[in-house]
Design a protein around this motif. Sequence first.
Motif, mmCIF file in Angstrom:
data_model
loop_
_atom_site.group_PDB
_atom_site.id
_atom_site.type_symbol
_atom_site.label_atom_id
_atom_site.label_comp_id
_atom_site.label_asym_id
_atom_site.label_seq_id
_atom_site.Cartn_x
_atom_site.Cartn_y
_atom_site.Cartn_z
ATOM 1 N N LEU A 208 0.979 -1.181 -0.217
ATOM 2 C CA LEU A 208 0.149 -0.199 -0.176
ATOM 3 C C LEU A 208 0.824 1.428 0.044
ATOM 4 O O LEU A 208 0.177 2.723 -0.168
ATOM 5 C CB LEU A 208 -1.292 -0.107 1.181
ATOM 6 N N THR A 209 2.197 1.249 -0.018
ATOM 7 C CA THR A 209 3.425 2.372 0.199
ATOM 8 C C THR A 209 3.844 3.053 -0.982
ATOM 9 O O THR A 209 4.417 3.638 -1.735
ATOM 10 C CB THR A 209 4.146 1.894 1.112
ATOM 11 N N ASP A 210 3.302 1.651 -2.108
ATOM 12 C CA ASP A 210 4.014 1.817 -3.902
ATOM 13 C C ASP A 210 2.691 2.916 -4.486
ATOM 14 O O ASP A 210 1.589 2.898 -4.251
ATOM 15 C CB ASP A 210 3.219 0.107 -4.752
ATOM 16 N N THR A 211 3.182 3.920 -4.455
ATOM 17 C CA THR A 211 2.883 5.522 -4.920
ATOM 18 C C THR A 211 1.943 5.354 -6.589
ATOM 19 O O THR A 211 0.812 6.038 -6.601
ATOM 20 C CB THR A 211 3.814 6.245 -5.734
ATOM 21 N N LYS A 212 2.234 3.974 -7.293
ATOM 22 C CA LYS A 212 1.543 3.824 -8.158
ATOM 23 C C LYS A 212 -0.110 3.165 -7.508
ATOM 24 O O LYS A 212 -1.270 3.589 -8.044
ATOM 25 C CB LYS A 212 1.301 2.420 -8.897
#
Length: 281
Positions: A208-212
């Motif tokens: 969930l920290t993936d900026t995508k």
Amino acid sequence: TINHLVENEAKVILISHFGQPKEKDIKYSLKPIGLKLEKLLDKNVKFLDDCKGGKIEKEIENMKAGQVVLLENLRFYPGEKENDLKFAKALAKLGDIYISEAFSVAHRNHASIASLPKLIPSGIGFLFGREIMALTKVKQNPARPLVVIIGGIKISSKIKVIEKFLSKADHLLLGGKIANIILRVKGICLGKPWPEEDVIKIIEKLKLTDTKIHLPVDVVVSPNESGEVYIRETGPGSVRKEEGIFDIGPETIKTFKKIIEEGKTIIWSGALGMAENEKFR
């Protein structure tokens, strides 16, 4: 495709489906679609109130070159969704060549999609071809930013789409039941049902920290899908156990809108909320 066939003096027999009827039901009839099609083609479209059998075969036999006929909803027969070979053979009797323009349902294991093309010479229409070309371009060399919007209710298929586009897309905007399931598995909100084990495994890999990845930051909830008791906006973490999520909230809409406006290629699959109910639109 229809115009091309008409211009080349083919007898055009149109088959299609509409809705999820359990049996023959007039509200799912294709007759109104035939009337609309007449206006679009500026040509008479003859509607037949069935899609197989001797009566239909005789009507088709008496067709003239360049004539267009629309058959009744294939889903009025269980054999369509069951991919029944006998039903497919009954359809195969009606024509010499099968041309598919049903790109959006080409993955379905239905008689008119999976079995009928094997029984007579078959191919795809112009629109289907353009869809393939567009997806090939997206796959090989998309204009960027590439924004992929994924919603809808088909969890097992949509989670695989998310997994595939994680490495290709610049932004993944998630809504609908697939977003609700991800929020649930990640422990952000309450709710049921719990997804299948293979779906859980893919969700657990998502960071969930993936900026995508863009999940709803606010949602529209209600005790049931009618929305008649009450409707309120809240954060995903504040959804009560008796509530269901039926749409994305205004802050999420603002965020998604900005990303979409900046996108150069947009792929969209599935509704981000319960579009069937106007209260959640």
